[in-house]
Each structure stands twice: as structure tokens, then as C-alpha cells.
Design an enzyme around this catalytic site. Structure first.
Site, short mmCIF file in Angstrom:
data_model
loop_
_atom_site.label_atom_id
_atom_site.label_comp_id
_atom_site.label_asym_id
_atom_site.label_seq_id
_atom_site.Cartn_x
_atom_site.Cartn_y
_atom_site.Cartn_z
N ALA A 1 74.75 67.90 65.19
CA ALA A 1 73.38 67.21 66.22
C ALA A 1 72.28 67.04 66.13
O ALA A 1 71.30 67.30 67.24
CB ALA A 1 74.16 67.79 68.04
N ALA A 2 71.43 68.43 65.05
CA ALA A 2 70.28 68.44 65.48
C ALA A 2 69.44 67.92 64.83
O ALA A 2 69.97 67.17 63.89
CB ALA A 2 69.72 70.02 64.79
N GLY B 1 68.25 65.70 68.13
CA GLY B 1 69.50 65.87 69.39
C GLY B 1 69.42 64.66 69.76
O GLY B 1 69.52 63.68 70.41
N ARG C 1 68.16 75.25 62.91
CA ARG C 1 68.18 74.12 63.58
C ARG C 1 69.38 73.54 65.20
O ARG C 1 68.88 73.42 66.03
CB ARG C 1 69.45 72.74 62.93
CG ARG C 1 68.26 72.46 61.35
CD ARG C 1 68.58 71.35 60.30
NE ARG C 1 69.21 70.26 60.61
CZ ARG C 1 68.67 68.97 61.09
NH1 ARG C 1 66.48 69.34 60.63
NH2 ARG C 1 68.67 68.11 61.09
N CYS D 1 72.21 58.42 57.44
CA CYS D 1 71.17 57.40 57.07
C CYS D 1 70.96 57.10 55.79
O CYS D 1 69.75 57.61 54.99
CB CYS D 1 69.86 57.84 57.57
SG CYS D 1 69.97 59.68 56.69
N1 SAM Z 1 72.45 64.11 64.90
C1 SAM Z 1 70.87 64.56 65.20
C2 SAM Z 1 70.20 64.13 65.71
O1 SAM Z 1 70.34 61.92 65.80
O2 SAM Z 1 69.15 64.03 65.69
C3 SAM Z 1 70.51 63.83 62.82
C4 SAM Z 1 71.98 64.86 62.30
S1 SAM Z 1 71.16 64.84 60.87
C5 SAM Z 1 71.69 63.26 60.31
C6 SAM Z 1 72.92 65.98 59.43
C7 SAM Z 1 73.22 67.26 60.35
O3 SAM Z 1 74.44 68.24 59.59
C8 SAM Z 1 72.19 68.73 59.45
O4 SAM Z 1 71.58 68.46 61.01
C9 SAM Z 1 72.23 69.48 59.02
O5 SAM Z 1 72.39 70.78 59.48
C10 SAM Z 1 74.08 69.69 60.00
N2 SAM Z 1 74.98 69.06 58.29
C11 SAM Z 1 74.65 69.95 56.89
N3 SAM Z 1 75.94 69.95 56.04
C12 SAM Z 1 76.45 70.27 57.31
C13 SAM Z 1 78.17 70.63 57.08
N4 SAM Z 1 79.18 70.60 55.99
N5 SAM Z 1 79.10 70.27 58.29
C14 SAM Z 1 78.54 70.14 59.48
N6 SAM Z 1 76.85 69.58 59.91
C15 SAM Z 1 76.01 69.43 58.70
#
Ligand code: SAM
Length: 408
Positions: free
Chosen positions: A115-116, A118, A147, A239
Site C-alpha cells: 500500500a505505501a 498510499g 515505507r 506499473c
Molecule cells: N499501492 C501503492 C500506492 O498506490 O501508493 C504503491 C505500491 S508499490 C507499486 C509496491 C509496494 O510493494 C512497495 O511499497 C514495496 O515496498 C512493496 N513490496 C516490495 N516487496 C514486497 C513483497 N515481497 N511483498 C509485499 N510487498 C512488497
């Protein structure tokens, strides 16, 4: 990255005819867009420079150029969130598919797993509140602690009291078997859609990274799948343009985990391409950056859990209004920023832009002639936080970690 590599990526994603337009777009600056907070924004379309509405988001607007958001008190007041217009497609799909899952006789439970910072959480909370009133909860999770603290702050500033913030590994959610009606997986990916926005995405890209991301995404999907109830929806977003991270993973999840892909008329959205399982948004064909989205419905049976998200040790468990200290009730700064601020309980005082920015910078500010005790400070009528008036000066109660750090 050599042009040839980018052309290959684009040709694989959109075919040779559309590649030219996409390729040309990659040498242009990234787009800028915001999404208004419908539970805070009081100005309609007046008084701000909202240029064009995003076709798939009622509250999304493209801006011409990038304003200095940090110098806008309304940004700090959670009146809008800066989000790529293409990323708003996930919120659109949530709204479009919501009728497939609501009406289960209890508040709708949603999990935003990755979610980060957000963007999609805040979109989701506004949409669910508009449709369901108070009848929903969102668990916004981010595995990275660092994050997750940014996520917690952005959720607090957005102000919806029904959002719980956690920082768990996706596997942890398997314990909440069948608990969620909706799970959003905005998966970590090879980031091709961010090439214009983030030069690191270009530097870090390789075929190996794509393969690693694809495998990791499958692991994340498999880990969280038990937490989705039978009939529940999983919105999968990335993305990137890579088939192996997008359609191939959705088809894998449907076949291996037990689900069906929701059929949706994506191509009715201007510039959006339909893929085997979902939608692809490509710079040059849409105004925003790159994004993929697809929706799965779970068909396999799920168990029943009696656990609640409290077992996940939340970083933020909904809205805390304050705490009793001695004989004093000390209001929490987040209460002033909530969508239902206590303006009937505390006197408020309007600050001009310069004073508002100094407040947000955590300087000492003072306006004479106010009652003693806690006051809510406003800018253009919108709450920014609390101060405590102790007579000749105010204690600035803006949280230290959210202060404006640059010189203003
Ligand atoms: N949904 C967010 C937004 O709209 O602001 C963006 C999310 S970003 C595309 C993907 C997120 O997945 C990152 O914050 C990252 O830290 C997290 N992430 C990285 N490795 C992960 C894992 N193994 N399992 C779950 N989340 C992970």
C-alpha cells in the site's frame, strides 16, 4: 538504456503501430495529476487550477506543470493526493466491480496489501465511503517498515477513520482465512511504466529483474490468496508492460489458485488498451504513466477465520482522538485532520498562507485574541492541526515527523 531495448519493450506491449507514439512520449516530462479528497474538498472546481479531469476518476485532474506542493497548505491538510492519473485506474475498477461483492451482511473488508505510499489506499477509502458510508474497513499494509510509516502519515492526513495500517509480510494474512471481500495487490514490479518519472527505474531494469519480479509477484499472490473469501475480488495492478508480470501472472493465479478473470470493457476508456486479462495504460496513448490492472474473482473455497486485523499489531488502528494526561484531554493531531474534525468541540482560528506554512514548518506562530487551551488552526477554512494557546504564546502541536523540512 539503449533506444532499441525500449522499442522492444514497447513493441511487445502495444504492437508496432502504437510503438512510435509511445516511444516519443518517453522523451517528454512525466505528467502531473492530483485526486481530490471528496470528504474534504470544499471548493468545487473553482479557485484552483484544475486543468482536465481524468476520464476514469471523478476526482482526478491533470495539471499543467508541477506546482510546489510542499508550499501549499491544502496539500498538508489532505485536500488532495498527488497520484499518477494512470494509477487511478485501480480505483475505477474497484468502483466498477463493487456491486459484485457488497451486501454480505457485514461491513465490507478490504486489504491493500502493497500500500505505501498510499495512493490507491486513499482512492479506495474515498470510493468505499462514498458508496457504503461507514460500512467498510480497509487494512492498508506495507511490508517495508520505513515505507509503512509514510503510509501511516498519508492515511492520517487523508483522514478516513476506517483505515488500519499494518506492516506485515504477505504470508501473515493467510491466518485471516477468507476474511477479505476485496484484496488489492499493487505489486512491486520492474517499473517500466515509471521510466519517465524515475530515472532509477531505467537504470535498474534488466531481463533478470523482470523474471525475478514475475516470480515474486506469484509468491505474493499465493501467500495472500487464502485471506480472500470465496466470491471475493482480487484487483491486481503493476506499473510495468511485461506480459510475464501482468497477464501471465493473472492467468497463473486463476488456474493455480482458483479464480476467474472478470470480463470488463476496458477499451471504452479513452486510450486504454485491452489485454488478455485486463487493461494496459501506456504513456503516449494516455496522458499519464504506465499501468496494468486486472480483476479476479475467487472461485475456490476458503476457510473461515475468527481472527481480526488487530492480531496484525497495527501501526495505526483507525482514528485515535487523543489521550488523557492527568486532568487534561490532549487531542491527537490526526483528529483535526480527520474527515470529521471536532470543530464543534474546539475553537478554531484562520491562518493566512504564510502563517499556515510557518505552522507546518513547526515554527512558533501566534494570533492574538484567541481563547486559551486547544485551538484548531485552519487555512481557507480547512483544518491543519492543533495548537495550545497558553496565553502569550501557542505551543505548536504539528507532528515533528510531518513538518515541512525545507526553508520556506
Ligand atoms: N499501492 C501503492 C500506492 O498506490 O501508493 C504503491 C505500491 S508499490 C507499486 C509496491 C509496494 O510493494 C512497495 O511499497 C514495496 O515496498 C512493496 N513490496 C516490495 N516487496 C514486497 C513483497 N515481497 N511483498 C509485499 N510487498 C512488497
Amino acid at each position: 538504456m539503449e533506444d532499441r531495448v525500449l522499442v522492444d519493450i514497447l513493441e511487445r506491449a502495444v504492437g508496432p503501430e502504437k510503438t512510435r507514439a509511445a516511444f516519443d512520449a518517453f522523451s517528454l516530462p512525466a505528467s502531473v495529476s492530483i485526486r481530490l479528497n471528496p470528504f474534504k474538498w470544499p471548493f468545487g472546481e473553482d479557485g484552483v487550477n484544475l486543468v482536465r479531469r481524468v476520464p476514469w476518476s471523478e476526482y482526478g485532474y491533470m495539471l499543467d506543470g508541477r506546482p510546489r506542493f510542499v508550499e501549499d497548505p491544502l496539500f498538508h491538510a489532505g485536500l488532495y493526493y498527488v497520484q499518477d492519473s494512470s494509477a487511478m485506474i485501480a480505483g475505477h475498477m474497484l468502483r466498477e466491480c463493487l456491486d459484485l461483492v457488497s451486501d454480505s451482511g457485514r461491513p465490507l473488508m478490504a486489504l491493500d496489501l502493497c500500500a505505501a505510499p498510499g495512493g490507491k489506499t486513499t482512492d479506495m477509502s474515498a470510493s468505499l465511503r462514498e458508496r457504503l458510508g461507514d460500512d467498510f474497513r480497509i487494512v492498508a499494509n506495507e511490508v517495508s517498515r520505513l515505507r509503512a510509516s509514510v503510509l501511516r502519515d498519508n492515511v492520517a492526513v487523508w483522514g478516513d477513520p476506517n483505515v488500519i495500517v499494518t506492516s506485515c509480510d504477505p504470508k501473515t494474512f493467510a491466518r485471516l482465512e477468507g476474511y477479505f471481500d476485496i484484496i488489492l495487490v499493487d505489486a512491486p514490479c520492474s517499473g517500466e511504466g515509471m521510466f519517465r518519472k524515475d530515472p532509477r527505474a531505467v537504470e535498474e531494469w534488466s531481463e533478470e529483474v523482470v523474471a525475478l519480479c514475475s516470480a515474486r509477484q506469484r509468491r505474493i499472490l499465493a501467500d495472500v490468496w487464502p485471506a480472500l473469501r470465496q466470491g471475493g475480488l482480487l484487483i491486481y495492478a503493476t506499473c510495468t508492460f511485461e506480459e510475464s508480470e501482468n497477464d501471465a501472472n493473472v492467468l497463473w493465479a486463476a488456474a493455480e489458485l482458483g479464480g476467474e478473470v472478470i470480463d470488463y470493457e476496458y477499451q471504452s476508456l479513452p486510450g486504454v488498451l485491452r489485454t488478455k486479462t485486463g487493461a494496459l495504460l501506456m504513456p503516449g496513448l494516455v496522458e499519464g504513466e504506465g499501468q496494468f490492472v486486472s480483476v479476479l474473482r475467487k472461485t475456490s473455497p476458503s476457510g473461515k477465520t475468527r481472527l481480526t486485523p488487530d492480531c496484525l499489531r497495527p501501526l495505526r488502528n483507525g482514528l485515535v482522538k487523543g489521550e488523557v494526561k492527568g486532568r487534561d484531554f490532549v487531542p491527537d493531531p490526526d483528529w483535526a485532520l480527520s474527515i470529521d474534525p471536532p470543530l464543534d468541540k474546539y475553537p478554531s482560528v484562520e491562518l493566512d498562507r504564510e502563517t499556515a506554512l510557518r505552522y507546518l514548518h513547526r515554527d512558533s506562530v501566534f494570533v492574538e485574541g484567541q481563547p486559551e487551551g486547544y485551538l484548531i488552526v485552519l487555512h481557507r477554512g480547512c483544518p491543519l492541526g492543533f495548537v495550545k494557546n497558553i496565553g502569550k504564546r501557542w505551543n505548536n502541536l504539528h507532528p515533528l515527523n510531518r513538518r515541512i523540512r525545507i526553508d520556506i
